[in-house]
Design a protein around this motif. Structure first.
Motif, PDB file in Angstrom:
ATOM      1  N   THR A 142      22.619  29.952  45.885  1.00  0.00           N
ATOM      2  CA  THR A 142      23.885  29.208  45.894  1.00  0.00           C
ATOM      3  C   THR A 142      24.990  30.013  45.238  1.00  0.00           C
ATOM      4  O   THR A 142      26.116  30.107  45.754  1.00  0.00           O
ATOM      5  N   VAL A 145      26.086  32.839  47.552  1.00  0.00           N
ATOM      6  CA  VAL A 145      26.869  32.347  48.685  1.00  0.00           C
ATOM      7  C   VAL A 145      28.292  32.023  48.245  1.00  0.00           C
ATOM      8  O   VAL A 145      29.274  32.375  48.910  1.00  0.00           O
ATOM      9  N   THR A 149      31.025  34.787  49.848  1.00  0.00           N
ATOM     10  CA  THR A 149      31.485  34.284  51.147  1.00  0.00           C
ATOM     11  C   THR A 149      32.562  33.237  50.918  1.00  0.00           C
ATOM     12  O   THR A 149      32.798  32.772  49.799  1.00  0.00           O
ATOM     13  N   VAL A 153      29.574  25.503  49.316  1.00  0.00           N
ATOM     14  CA  VAL A 153      28.210  24.981  49.287  1.00  0.00           C
ATOM     15  C   VAL A 153      28.230  23.464  49.359  1.00  0.00           C
ATOM     16  O   VAL A 153      28.888  22.796  48.571  1.00  0.00           O
ATOM     17  N   THR A 160      25.101  24.718  54.767  1.00  0.00           N
ATOM     18  CA  THR A 160      26.214  25.608  54.447  1.00  0.00           C
ATOM     19  C   THR A 160      26.144  26.919  55.213  1.00  0.00           C
ATOM     20  O   THR A 160      27.159  27.525  55.528  1.00  0.00           O
ATOM     21  N   LEU A 161      24.930  27.373  55.510  1.00  0.00           N
ATOM     22  CA  LEU A 161      24.749  28.746  55.970  1.00  0.00           C
ATOM     23  C   LEU A 161      25.222  28.999  57.391  1.00  0.00           C
ATOM     24  O   LEU A 161      25.284  30.136  57.828  1.00  0.00           O
ATOM     25  N   LEU A 305      24.813  36.352  56.431  1.00  0.00           N
ATOM     26  CA  LEU A 305      25.627  35.672  55.420  1.00  0.00           C
ATOM     27  C   LEU A 305      26.722  36.549  54.825  1.00  0.00           C
ATOM     28  O   LEU A 305      27.823  36.073  54.539  1.00  0.00           O
TER      29      LEU A 305
END
Length: 435
Positions: A142, A145, A149, A153, A160-161, A305
């Motif tokens: 988390t 990410v 990016t 989240v 989310t991905l 990602l």
């Protein structure tokens, strides 16, 4: 060709420092840093104001294998290039310089580095691990990410991905893979109802790798007579994951193709499993095959990602071919392919044996749940690295691991040689999967 060289360990009487050849439009630069440290490219870019990049591994091999570099005059000319020198070099009057791709090694005195620019660009594995934030895998994924990016989240991290959802066929196949009572009679109807999967199964069954006697005339024939329950399920899952997340084009230069690495690891790991003495809790060959086929799945997730940072990650692998990939990933992204791959597969309800083996595959001393699966993946991958068929630093398999798995080293070596004799057939099978 593969990415990875022998792990560098402190040895000999003199302190060892590593030579790394970097370049940009302005020319070549040599970086010198402790042999067992990671070269931090971002620090070099900040210190020099130049976007210096490591040369390809095969280019480094050619450059440092020049005959002239075996002699003091050539070595002096090498050190006349622009030098970036880690501050640790100042601690010694004499040192040994090594270059891991070519094996070049020679000693120098500190005076020979007097023209170099001192800058702090090296990190030890211990420093990298110490900087990692606390928390379990989900917390670290988390954090990565959010940091790297523009994704926000959500309550469910997998939402989310931005990954495509699994098809109804794949969801059914995962259910069958997780059901110890499922068999061919449950699988064949699922394959028949999916035209794409049916075509794939027929092409796999016709592959020279399986050398099926006679013509393969139907789905029933392909599944029951040639491939079997485990193989069809595992190959179907593998290709579905590969179609969902494409193999990146901007990975490390010279890397082993993704699917070739996957098929070699899966085939070899399954053979190791079948060679082990049978006990009540012996690993299941089908699950070993699947774990090994997906052992590098997190690599695809990282590329999906973190596209810009993935390119930089690839350059870090090239600059530090002796460093464990998971340590490099912690330095660049703060999360590893094993963490994110095993977590995502677990969220899709793949068997715990598979996700545990993937998560801990680099831990030779792992003694937790499903440890035999972990050790099989470790052994298969390390032995394939030594043959240039899998990426990562070259490491020996601990002797005690053979005993723990009930295997003998000479027998394992014969199995590997036999597998490599099927190279053409494996490449043809790989082509059917994706590369």
């Amino acid at each position: 060709m593969s990415v990875g060289v022998r792990v560098l360990e402190a040895s000999g009487e003199l302190p060892q420092f590593r030579l790394v050849l970097l370049h940009d439009s302005e020319g070549k630069v040599i970086a010198l840093l402790p042999a067992t440290s990671l070269l931090n490219l971002v620090s070099i870019w900040k210190e020099t104001g130049r976007q210096l990049q490591p040369v390809r591994g095969d280019d480094a091999l050619r450059y440092f294998s020049q005959e002239a570099l075996k002699y003091p005059e050539g070595q002096a000319k090498l050190l006349s290039l622009k030098l970036l020198v880690a501050p640790e070099c100042a601690n010694f009057e004499q040192m040994e310089l090594i270059e891991p791709h070519s094996g070049l090694s020679f000693s120098i005195v500190a005076e020979q580095l007097r023209e170099g620019t001192v800058c702090n660009f090296s990190r030890t594995a211990e420093e990298i691990v110490a900087q990692q934030p606390a928390g379990d895998d989900v917390a670290q994924i988390t954090r990565a990410v959010e940091r790297f990016t523009a994704l926000r989240v959500k309550q469910r991290l997998e939402d989310t991905l931005g990954l495509p959802s699994l098809s109804a066929t794949m969801q059914k196949i995962i259910e069958l893979r997780s059901d110890p009572e499922a068999g061919v009679s449950d699988l064949v109807p699922v394959v028949r109802l999916d035209p794409s999967l049916s075509a794939q199964v027929m092409s796999w069954a016709a592959s020279p790798y399986y050398a099926a006697p006679g013509d393969v005339s139907s789905i029933d024939d392909a599944v029951i007579r040639v491939l079997g329950f485990d193989l069809v399920i595992n190959m179907a899952l593998g290709t579905a994951m590969g179609e969902m997340l494409k193999v990146p084009e901007d990975g490390p230069r010279g890397a082993t193709p993704y699917w070739l690495q996957a098929v070699y690891n899966a085939s070899f790991a399954e053979q190791l499993c079948r060679a082990m003495p049978e006990t009540e809790d012996s690993p299941r060959p089908g699950l070993v095959y699947l774990a090994s086929l997906l052992h590098n799945f997190g690599y695809l997730v990282l590329a999906h990602l973190f596209p810009p940072h993935f390119i930089m990650l690839s350059r870090y692998f090239e600059a530090n071919p002796h460093f464990a990939f998971d340590t490099v990933e912690k330095q660049v992204l703060g999360v590893t392919r094993e963490q994110i791959g095993s977590w995502l597969l677990d969220s899709w309800s793949l068997p715990k044996t598979v996700t545990t083996a993937i998560r801990h595959q680099n831990e030779a001393d792992y003694q937790g749940e499903h440890s035999q699966y972990v050790k099989i993946l470790f052994m298969a991958n390390r032995l394939l690295r030594q043959q240039g068929l899998s990426d990562g630093p070259l490491e020996e398999v601990p002797e005690e691991m053979y005993a723990e798995l009930g295997l003998k080293e000479p027998d394992v070596a014969k199995m590997l040689r036999r597998l490599m004799r099927n190279d053409d057939d494996i490449k043809e099978l790989t082509a059917l999967l994706g590369d």
